[in-house]
Design a protein around this motif. Structure first.
Motif, short mmCIF file in Angstrom:
data_model
loop_
_atom_site.label_atom_id
_atom_site.label_comp_id
_atom_site.label_asym_id
_atom_site.label_seq_id
_atom_site.Cartn_x
_atom_site.Cartn_y
_atom_site.Cartn_z
N GLU A 23 -33.52 -20.72 13.82
CA GLU A 23 -33.18 -19.92 14.99
C GLU A 23 -31.69 -19.62 15.09
OE1 GLU A 23 -35.42 -19.00 17.56
OE2 GLU A 23 -37.05 -19.64 16.26
N THR A 24 -30.86 -20.33 14.35
CA THR A 24 -29.41 -20.20 14.47
C THR A 24 -28.88 -19.08 13.59
OG1 THR A 24 -29.27 -22.58 14.84
CG2 THR A 24 -27.23 -21.47 14.29
N HIS A 25 -27.96 -18.27 14.14
CA HIS A 25 -27.37 -17.18 13.37
C HIS A 25 -26.58 -17.74 12.19
CE1 HIS A 25 -25.48 -13.42 12.38
NE2 HIS A 25 -24.33 -14.06 12.36
N GLY A 26 -26.68 -17.10 11.04
CA GLY A 26 -25.91 -17.50 9.86
C GLY A 26 -26.63 -18.45 8.95
N GLU A 27 -27.84 -18.85 9.27
CA GLU A 27 -28.61 -19.74 8.42
C GLU A 27 -29.58 -18.93 7.58
OE1 GLU A 27 -30.43 -22.67 10.90
OE2 GLU A 27 -28.55 -23.77 11.12
N TRP A 28 -29.59 -19.19 6.28
CA TRP A 28 -30.41 -18.44 5.33
C TRP A 28 -31.14 -19.38 4.41
CZ3 TRP A 28 -30.75 -13.28 5.88
CH2 TRP A 28 -29.81 -12.69 6.71
N GLU A 29 -32.23 -18.91 3.85
CA GLU A 29 -32.95 -19.69 2.84
C GLU A 29 -33.20 -18.81 1.63
OE1 GLU A 29 -37.61 -19.46 3.98
OE2 GLU A 29 -36.36 -20.64 5.36
N CYS A 30 -33.13 -19.43 0.47
CA CYS A 30 -33.38 -18.74 -0.79
C CYS A 30 -34.76 -19.14 -1.27
CB CYS A 30 -32.32 -19.13 -1.83
SG CYS A 30 -32.65 -18.41 -3.44
N ARG A 31 -35.62 -18.16 -1.45
CA ARG A 31 -36.98 -18.44 -1.88
C ARG A 31 -37.05 -18.73 -3.37
NH1 ARG A 31 -41.07 -17.31 1.98
NH2 ARG A 31 -40.01 -17.61 3.96
N SER A 32 -36.00 -18.45 -4.09
CA SER A 32 -35.99 -18.69 -5.53
C SER A 32 -35.68 -20.16 -5.86
CB SER A 32 -34.97 -17.77 -6.21
OG SER A 32 -34.95 -17.99 -7.59
N CYS A 33 -34.57 -20.68 -5.32
CA CYS A 33 -34.18 -22.07 -5.62
C CYS A 33 -34.56 -23.04 -4.50
CB CYS A 33 -32.69 -22.16 -5.92
SG CYS A 33 -31.60 -21.85 -4.52
N LEU A 34 -35.16 -22.51 -3.42
CA LEU A 34 -35.64 -23.32 -2.29
C LEU A 34 -34.52 -24.11 -1.61
CD1 LEU A 34 -38.99 -24.56 -3.83
CD2 LEU A 34 -38.60 -22.59 -2.33
N ARG A 35 -33.34 -23.48 -1.49
CA ARG A 35 -32.23 -24.10 -0.77
C ARG A 35 -31.99 -23.34 0.52
NH1 ARG A 35 -29.39 -24.61 -6.23
NH2 ARG A 35 -29.26 -26.85 -6.55
N ALA A 36 -31.55 -24.06 1.53
CA ALA A 36 -31.14 -23.45 2.79
C ALA A 36 -29.64 -23.65 2.93
CB ALA A 36 -31.87 -24.09 3.96
N PHE A 37 -28.95 -22.65 3.45
CA PHE A 37 -27.50 -22.75 3.59
C PHE A 37 -27.06 -22.01 4.84
CE2 PHE A 37 -28.52 -19.19 0.87
CZ PHE A 37 -27.72 -18.16 1.34
N ARG A 38 -25.83 -22.28 5.25
CA ARG A 38 -25.27 -21.69 6.47
C ARG A 38 -23.97 -20.97 6.11
NH1 ARG A 38 -24.30 -26.11 10.05
NH2 ARG A 38 -26.51 -25.96 10.50
N LEU A 39 -23.81 -19.77 6.63
CA LEU A 39 -22.57 -19.01 6.47
C LEU A 39 -21.84 -19.03 7.80
CD1 LEU A 39 -23.90 -15.89 4.57
CD2 LEU A 39 -22.82 -17.91 3.62
N LYS A 40 -20.52 -19.24 7.75
CA LYS A 40 -19.75 -19.30 8.98
C LYS A 40 -18.38 -18.69 8.74
CE LYS A 40 -17.98 -22.53 12.38
NZ LYS A 40 -17.85 -23.94 12.76
N PHE A 41 -17.97 -17.81 9.63
CA PHE A 41 -16.65 -17.21 9.58
C PHE A 41 -15.64 -18.22 10.11
CE2 PHE A 41 -13.32 -14.70 11.72
CZ PHE A 41 -12.81 -14.05 10.61
N LEU A 42 -14.61 -18.53 9.33
CA LEU A 42 -13.63 -19.53 9.74
C LEU A 42 -12.40 -18.93 10.41
CD1 LEU A 42 -13.75 -21.85 6.62
CD2 LEU A 42 -14.94 -22.12 8.81
N GLY A 43 -12.05 -17.70 10.08
CA GLY A 43 -10.89 -17.08 10.69
C GLY A 43 -10.13 -16.23 9.69
N HIS A 44 -9.07 -15.61 10.14
CA HIS A 44 -8.25 -14.76 9.28
C HIS A 44 -7.17 -15.60 8.61
CE1 HIS A 44 -9.91 -10.92 10.53
NE2 HIS A 44 -9.97 -11.41 11.76
N LEU A 45 -6.84 -15.23 7.39
CA LEU A 45 -5.77 -15.89 6.66
C LEU A 45 -4.47 -15.13 6.86
CD1 LEU A 45 -7.63 -16.52 3.29
CD2 LEU A 45 -7.27 -18.13 5.16
N ALA A 46 -3.38 -15.85 6.86
CA ALA A 46 -2.07 -15.21 6.97
C ALA A 46 -1.72 -14.58 5.63
CB ALA A 46 -1.02 -16.24 7.37
#
Length: 62
Positions: A23-46
């Motif tokens: 239910e959480t935004h940014g969480e994805w699952e790969c049906r090929s390797c059966l892994r779940a992972f989360r993407l998160k924006f950390l901020g802008h770099l100088a």
């Protein structure tokens, strides 16, 4: 407001068979390797001068 971008491929196996995970935004699952992972924006770099961080040739050479 624009929609958020989705990943193009799995960061583990590079397959493109991705689906939202949970239910959480940014969480994805790969049906090929059966892994779940989360993407998160950390901020802008100088912006820095790239040439100032490059090693100097001959500097402190012994």
């Amino acid at each position: 407001m624009s929609e958020r971008l989705v990943p193009y491929s799995c960061p583990y196996c590079a397959d493109e068979d991705l689906r939202p995970h949970g239910e959480t935004h940014g969480e994805w699952e790969c049906r090929s390797c059966l892994r779940a992972f989360r993407l998160k924006f950390l901020g802008h770099l100088a912006r820095t001068d790239i040439t100032s961080t490059a090693p100097q040739e001959g500097r402190n050479a012994r």
